[in-house]
Motif scaffolding. Structure first.
Motif, mmCIF file in Angstrom:
data_model
loop_
_atom_site.group_PDB
_atom_site.id
_atom_site.type_symbol
_atom_site.label_atom_id
_atom_site.label_comp_id
_atom_site.label_asym_id
_atom_site.label_seq_id
_atom_site.Cartn_x
_atom_site.Cartn_y
_atom_site.Cartn_z
ATOM 1 N N GLN A 34 27.222 -22.235 29.736
ATOM 2 C CA GLN A 34 27.826 -22.388 31.069
ATOM 3 C C GLN A 34 28.522 -23.747 31.194
ATOM 4 O OE1 GLN A 34 25.044 -22.058 34.306
ATOM 5 N NE2 GLN A 34 26.674 -21.807 35.828
ATOM 6 N N ALA A 35 27.911 -24.787 30.695
ATOM 7 C CA ALA A 35 28.521 -26.120 30.748
ATOM 8 C C ALA A 35 29.793 -26.176 29.912
ATOM 9 C CB ALA A 35 27.527 -27.178 30.270
ATOM 10 N N ASP A 36 29.778 -25.558 28.733
ATOM 11 C CA ASP A 36 30.980 -25.517 27.886
ATOM 12 C C ASP A 36 32.106 -24.747 28.563
ATOM 13 O OD1 ASP A 36 29.629 -26.977 25.970
ATOM 14 O OD2 ASP A 36 29.233 -25.250 24.644
ATOM 15 N N ALA A 37 31.763 -23.639 29.196
ATOM 16 C CA ALA A 37 32.777 -22.845 29.902
ATOM 17 C C ALA A 37 33.356 -23.626 31.072
ATOM 18 C CB ALA A 37 32.177 -21.527 30.379
ATOM 19 N N ALA A 38 32.514 -24.321 31.803
ATOM 20 C CA ALA A 38 32.987 -25.126 32.932
ATOM 21 C C ALA A 38 33.886 -26.265 32.438
ATOM 22 C CB ALA A 38 31.801 -25.691 33.719
ATOM 23 N N ALA A 39 33.502 -26.898 31.339
ATOM 24 C CA ALA A 39 34.316 -27.982 30.784
ATOM 25 C C ALA A 39 35.669 -27.457 30.314
ATOM 26 C CB ALA A 39 33.582 -28.675 29.636
ATOM 27 N N ALA A 40 35.688 -26.284 29.700
ATOM 28 C CA ALA A 40 36.949 -25.694 29.244
ATOM 29 C C ALA A 40 37.849 -25.358 30.437
ATOM 30 C CB ALA A 40 36.678 -24.439 28.416
ATOM 31 N N THR A 41 37.258 -24.877 31.501
ATOM 32 C CA THR A 41 38.033 -24.568 32.713
ATOM 33 C C THR A 41 38.618 -25.839 33.311
ATOM 34 O OG1 THR A 41 36.667 -22.632 33.170
ATOM 35 C CG2 THR A 41 37.888 -23.562 35.022
ATOM 36 N N VAL A 42 37.836 -26.894 33.355
ATOM 37 C CA VAL A 42 38.325 -28.176 33.885
ATOM 38 C C VAL A 42 39.464 -28.706 33.018
ATOM 39 C CG1 VAL A 42 37.704 -30.602 34.241
ATOM 40 C CG2 VAL A 42 36.204 -28.791 35.086
ATOM 41 N N ARG A 43 39.309 -28.633 31.687
ATOM 42 C CA ARG A 43 40.371 -29.083 30.779
ATOM 43 C C ARG A 43 41.646 -28.269 30.993
ATOM 44 N NH1 ARG A 43 36.217 -29.454 27.066
ATOM 45 N NH2 ARG A 43 36.717 -27.405 26.193
ATOM 46 N N THR A 44 41.519 -26.968 31.115
ATOM 47 C CA THR A 44 42.675 -26.100 31.332
ATOM 48 C C THR A 44 43.355 -26.426 32.653
ATOM 49 O OG1 THR A 44 41.693 -24.332 30.020
ATOM 50 C CG2 THR A 44 43.407 -23.695 31.577
ATOM 51 N N ASP A 45 42.565 -26.624 33.698
ATOM 52 C CA ASP A 45 43.135 -26.957 35.006
ATOM 53 C C ASP A 45 43.846 -28.307 34.980
ATOM 54 O OD1 ASP A 45 42.217 -24.576 36.024
ATOM 55 O OD2 ASP A 45 40.489 -25.457 37.078
ATOM 56 N N ARG A 46 43.252 -29.275 34.308
ATOM 57 C CA ARG A 46 43.878 -30.605 34.216
ATOM 58 C C ARG A 46 45.182 -30.545 33.417
ATOM 59 N NH1 ARG A 46 38.713 -34.582 33.255
ATOM 60 N NH2 ARG A 46 38.000 -34.535 35.408
ATOM 61 N N LEU A 47 45.179 -29.798 32.324
ATOM 62 C CA LEU A 47 46.386 -29.653 31.520
ATOM 63 C C LEU A 47 47.488 -28.975 32.325
ATOM 64 C CD1 LEU A 47 47.896 -29.863 28.833
ATOM 65 C CD2 LEU A 47 46.834 -27.696 28.170
ATOM 66 N N ARG A 48 47.145 -27.908 33.008
ATOM 67 C CA ARG A 48 48.127 -27.194 33.825
ATOM 68 C C ARG A 48 48.676 -28.110 34.925
ATOM 69 N NH1 ARG A 48 45.710 -22.468 34.604
ATOM 70 N NH2 ARG A 48 46.974 -21.445 33.034
ATOM 71 N N ALA A 49 47.817 -28.886 35.570
ATOM 72 C CA ALA A 49 48.262 -29.793 36.632
ATOM 73 C C ALA A 49 49.174 -30.885 36.079
ATOM 74 C CB ALA A 49 47.056 -30.408 37.351
ATOM 75 N N ALA A 50 48.831 -31.431 34.915
ATOM 76 C CA ALA A 50 49.667 -32.478 34.314
ATOM 77 C C ALA A 50 51.028 -31.916 33.917
ATOM 78 C CB ALA A 50 48.965 -33.084 33.091
ATOM 79 N N ARG A 51 51.020 -30.726 33.338
ATOM 80 C CA ARG A 51 52.288 -30.099 32.951
ATOM 81 C C ARG A 51 53.131 -29.797 34.182
ATOM 82 N NH1 ARG A 51 50.777 -25.914 28.003
ATOM 83 N NH2 ARG A 51 50.585 -27.549 26.429
ATOM 84 N N ARG A 52 52.502 -29.238 35.185
ATOM 85 C CA ARG A 52 53.243 -28.891 36.405
ATOM 86 C C ARG A 52 53.886 -30.134 37.001
ATOM 87 N NH1 ARG A 52 53.346 -28.545 41.761
ATOM 88 N NH2 ARG A 52 54.032 -26.615 42.734
ATOM 89 N N ALA A 53 53.135 -31.213 37.087
ATOM 90 C CA ALA A 53 53.678 -32.460 37.645
ATOM 91 C C ALA A 53 54.862 -32.959 36.823
ATOM 92 C CB ALA A 53 52.583 -33.527 37.725
ATOM 93 N N ALA A 54 54.732 -32.907 35.502
ATOM 94 C CA ALA A 54 55.831 -33.355 34.634
ATOM 95 C C ALA A 54 57.062 -32.477 34.823
ATOM 96 C CB ALA A 54 55.381 -33.340 33.165
ATOM 97 N N TYR A 55 56.865 -31.168 34.903
ATOM 98 C CA TYR A 55 57.989 -30.250 35.052
ATOM 99 C C TYR A 55 58.668 -30.425 36.413
ATOM 100 C CZ TYR A 55 55.541 -27.895 31.186
ATOM 101 O OH TYR A 55 54.901 -27.601 30.016
ATOM 102 N N VAL A 56 57.870 -30.611 37.444
ATOM 103 C CA VAL A 56 58.440 -30.828 38.782
ATOM 104 C C VAL A 56 59.265 -32.114 38.798
ATOM 105 C CG1 VAL A 56 57.818 -31.415 41.177
ATOM 106 C CG2 VAL A 56 56.747 -29.460 40.059
ATOM 107 N N ASP A 57 58.786 -33.146 38.133
ATOM 108 C CA ASP A 57 59.543 -34.405 38.067
ATOM 109 C C ASP A 57 60.905 -34.205 37.407
ATOM 110 O OD1 ASP A 57 57.547 -35.809 39.349
ATOM 111 O OD2 ASP A 57 56.741 -36.727 37.534
ATOM 112 N N VAL A 58 60.946 -33.431 36.331
ATOM 113 C CA VAL A 58 62.225 -33.162 35.656
ATOM 114 C C VAL A 58 63.155 -32.401 36.592
ATOM 115 C CG1 VAL A 58 63.339 -31.897 33.767
ATOM 116 C CG2 VAL A 58 61.286 -33.238 33.327
#
Length: 176
Positions: A34-58
């Motif tokens: 459960q902890a590994d799954a939660a960590a993977a979800t957090v990593r995925t959400d952070r990556l998606r948020a960082a990408r989205r922010a970068a794309y919006v800036d462009v």
């Protein structure tokens, strides 16, 4: 009879200890999963948020440059040649500054990935070159430079739309 009671008690105690140990191992394993799954979800959400922010800036920066391109086109309406030249030089200076910001934001999009989005961002960046050269030709007084500049807007905007489509697709895929 006393002997069998002792054996039953010992067997019951051993069974209870074994069952407790098995349960605790299963609970620990489930908690780890459960902890590994939660960590993977957090990593995925952070990556998606960082990408989205970068794309919006462009995209925002491309819009700023597009707005300045429209202002260049609007200079056709300035009747005084000296005022028009001064305005064109000012717009070229502003575009140079906006291009520097675009280049930096494209690098961030490249860093965030994936490669398809990085390529589309770089294509967008490169699509500004013809506009800038045509603007320089307008300032130099070349007769067909204004038409060349106007013709550059469509390829620029197509590269913006391509970037948006590519970025959207990348954001809707599950990042690895």
């Amino acid at each position: 009879m006393g002997d069998s009671t002792l054996w039953v008690a010992a067997l019951t105690a051993a069974t209870a200890v074994l069952a407790s140990w098995v349960t605790s191992r299963g609970t620990a394993r489930a908690a780890r999963i459960q902890a590994d799954a939660a960590a993977a979800t957090v990593r995925t959400d952070r990556l998606r948020a960082a990408r989205r922010a970068a794309y919006v800036d462009v995209i925002e920066q491309a819009q700023r440059m597009g707005d300045l391109y429209w202002k260049v086109t609007d200079t056709h309406e300035i009747s005084d040649a000296d005022d028009r030249l001064l305005t064109l030089k000012d717009l070229r200076l502003r575009l140079r500054g906006e291009y520097a910001v675009l280049r930096q934001r494209v690098w961030v999009a490249d860093l965030e990935g994936p490669p398809e989005v990085a390529s589309a961002a770089d294509q967008l960046r490169r699509s500004t070159s013809d506009n800038y050269r045509a603007l320089g030709a307008m300032i130099a007084g070349e007769p067909d430079a204004a038409e060349r500049f106007d013709a550059c807007y469509r390829p620029f905007w197509e590269s913006v739309v391509h970037f948006v489509d590519t970025a959207r697709s990348a954001l809707h895929e599950t990042p690895v």
